[in-house]
Design a protein around this motif. Structure first.
Motif: not given
Length: 97
Positions: A8-9, A14, A19, A41-43, A48
């Motif tokens: 995730i970022k 990162e 999950q 955060f980004n996946l 998200h």
């Protein structure tokens, strides 16, 4: 419960996280930041938004995070049933006959 390791970022950083495979909106994220900092955060390309966050076991090691993406929806309409509201049918006693 099975978990997949994902990257995730958060901002420019990162992190490895896990999950939940049956609930795509549930993550375990190592506590490498403050809880207040984890708002989203980004996946991959998916952003998200954090809905709920818990410091698992209150030891400052792992956050259990629920997000707005990937949740299975159980609120889909199903066929069957009736349009009558509950309790709309009047009961009659034998003497009403």
């Amino acid at each position: 419960m099975a978990w997949n390791e994902v990257k995730i970022k958060v901002g420019d950083k990162e992190f490895l996280a896990f999950q939940n495979t049956s609930q795509g909106n549930l993550f375990e994220i190592p506590c490498k930041m403050k809880m207040e900092e984890l708002k989203e955060f980004n996946l991959g390309r998916t952003k998200h938004k954090v809905l709920k966050i818990e410091d698992f076991a209150q030891r400052g090691e792992v956050f259990v995070v629920e997000t707005n993406k990937g949740a299975k929806k159980d609120d889909e309409p199903t066929e069957g049933g009736t349009d009558d509201p509950v309790g709309s049918e009047e009961l009659q006693s034998e003497s009403d006959g």
